[in-house]
Design a protein around this motif. Structure first.
Motif, PDB file in Angstrom:
ATOM      1  N   SER A   1       9.259  16.603  -3.390  1.00 45.56           N
ATOM      2  CA  SER A   1       9.578  15.277  -2.839  1.00 45.56           C
ATOM      3  C   SER A   1      10.358  15.315  -1.523  1.00 45.56           C
ATOM      4  N   GLY A   2      11.022  16.422  -1.227  1.00 46.32           N
ATOM      5  CA  GLY A   2      11.860  16.504  -0.037  1.00 46.32           C
ATOM      6  C   GLY A   2      11.143  16.163   1.261  1.00 46.32           C
ATOM      7  N   PRO A   3       9.959  16.750   1.515  1.00 45.54           N
ATOM      8  CA  PRO A   3       9.244  16.433   2.768  1.00 45.54           C
ATOM      9  C   PRO A   3       8.874  14.954   2.883  1.00 45.54           C
ATOM     10  N   LEU A   4       8.548  14.308   1.763  1.00 43.44           N
ATOM     11  CA  LEU A   4       8.221  12.881   1.800  1.00 43.44           C
ATOM     12  C   LEU A   4       9.464  12.066   2.154  1.00 43.44           C
ATOM     13  N   TYR A   5      10.606  12.404   1.549  1.00 48.07           N
ATOM     14  CA  TYR A   5      11.841  11.694   1.889  1.00 48.07           C
ATOM     15  C   TYR A   5      12.125  11.802   3.385  1.00 48.07           C
ATOM     16  N   LEU A   6      11.949  13.000   3.932  1.00 52.10           N
ATOM     17  CA  LEU A   6      12.227  13.200   5.349  1.00 52.10           C
ATOM     18  C   LEU A   6      11.251  12.410   6.213  1.00 52.10           C
ATOM     19  N   ALA A   7       9.985  12.371   5.823  1.00 49.81           N
ATOM     20  CA  ALA A   7       8.992  11.618   6.595  1.00 49.81           C
ATOM     21  C   ALA A   7       9.331  10.129   6.607  1.00 49.81           C
ATOM     22  N   LEU A   8       9.746   9.580   5.463  1.00 46.78           N
ATOM     23  CA  LEU A   8      10.123   8.167   5.400  1.00 46.78           C
ATOM     24  C   LEU A   8      11.395   7.909   6.201  1.00 46.78           C
ATOM     25  N   PHE A   9      12.370   8.801   6.103  1.00 45.65           N
ATOM     26  CA  PHE A   9      13.607   8.701   6.879  1.00 45.65           C
ATOM     27  C   PHE A   9      13.293   8.717   8.373  1.00 45.65           C
ATOM     28  N   SER A  10      12.318   9.534   8.764  1.00 44.28           N
ATOM     29  CA  SER A  10      11.989   9.711  10.177  1.00 44.28           C
ATOM     30  C   SER A  10      11.381   8.469  10.810  1.00 44.28           C
ATOM     31  N   ILE A  11      10.865   7.558  10.015  1.00 41.60           N
ATOM     32  CA  ILE A  11      10.320   6.315  10.577  1.00 41.60           C
ATOM     33  C   ILE A  11      11.421   5.569  11.326  1.00 41.60           C
TER      34      ILE A  11
END
Length: 306
Positions: A125-135
């Motif tokens: 799940s970590g990469p998905l959290y970072l991708a959403l944060f990056s928006i």
């Protein structure tokens, strides 16, 4: 458990960073290599890693389930923008250093440190959290961040092209592939996976070389470096960790947010500061200073808040 993983990961990062510094000392990596080295990482390796990890470890359901991460990211940026404004008023850095100080301590190194750290801690799940944060992160970086980097009396150069960068493209493609359900051939996934597996080491080698070739004297003498580290990289994430424990949010999501809050300065901050203003060297000192400090502060945050 989380502290042990974070501590182990930061020790590994530090040892690879030392390897990069040693390679620079021995002349294997030269100072004039760094711009091309950075381009390779930021334009090829990190986008591939971000795309592959988000695509391979996300589903349509998990994307929608974790949308609250966008709201948490927005809340964090409201707080950190306000806090750095107050700190700049109290510390009073000279001239444009006040704006660049805020620039450096608002935007964390989500690429070179954040992606490898979250991928190691939460592989699924970590990469998905970072991708959403990056928006939120990228939208603010290429607007408000450019404003902070721009010399006083000069109009900030912000346009649509600023948002067309490899990381944003990789993130958009990953979300599109996941939401639409487009499968990639196995050989393509294997290729992307091989590149992704080597990216973390390349990031740390580059950062080690950057540390070796950077002049830290001015930054180490500036009180704002230490105040920024104490407030942004320790106090805020620890306080957020305590508060978020009382919420019904997924603990892996809140843990990821706390670690993202504790990241050192984004690596491209000095380049943007130099491009748009006159405080590039000052920004470089803050960047390297926070990077070195993060080897201690990130595990400390994990110990105190998670």
């Amino acid at each position: 458990m989380i502290f042990d993983i974070v501590l182990n990961q930061m020790i590994v990062f530090f040892l690879v960073l030392l390897t990069g510094a040693a390679a620079s000392k021995l002349g294997v990596i030269r100072k004039d290599y760094l711009p091309d080295f950075a381009k390779l990482i930021s334009k090829v390796l990190l986008p591939v890693m971000l795309f592959f990890l988000t695509y391979s470890r996300s589903t349509r359901e998990t994307v929608f389930e974790n949308l609250p991460m966008i709201g948490l990211a927005a809340a964090f940026y409201v707080v950190i923008i306000a806090v750095t404004w107050v700190l700049a008023k109290i510390l009073r850095p000279v001239g444009d250093k006040a704006k660049v100080f805020r620039f450096a301590f608002i935007f964390g190194n989500t690429g070179f440190v954040g992606i490898p750290l979250l991928a190691a801690l939460f592989p699924d799940s970590g990469p998905l959290y970072l991708a959403l944060f990056s928006i939120i992160d990228q939208a603010l970086f290429w607007t408000y961040g450019i404003y902070l980097a721009t010399a006083s009396g000069t109009k900030a150069r912000i346009n649509a092209k600023s948002f067309v960068n490899p990381n944003l493209i990789a993130m958009a493609l990953a979300f599109a592939f996941v939401l639409i359900g487009i499968p990639l051939p196995g050989v393509v996934c294997d290729t992307l996976g091989l590149i992704a597996n080597g990216t973390s080491a390349m990031c740390m080698l580059y950062l080690g070389a950057l540390c070796y070739f950077s002049n830290l004297k001015d930054a180490l003498r500036s009180k704002e470096l230490y105040a920024g580290i104490a407030v942004k990289m320790i106090a805020l994430p620890v306080a957020a960790g305590w508060l978020l424990k009382a919420t019904p949010l997924d603990p892996t999501m809140t843990t990821s947010l706390v670690l993202l809050m504790a990241l050192p300065t984004m690596t491209v901050v000095p380049m943007i500061a130099k491009m748009h203003g006159t405080e590039g060297d000052y920004a470089a000192g803050l960047t390297v200073g926070t990077l070195v400090a993060s080897v201690v502060t990130i595990p400390l945050v994990a110990l105190l808040a998670l």
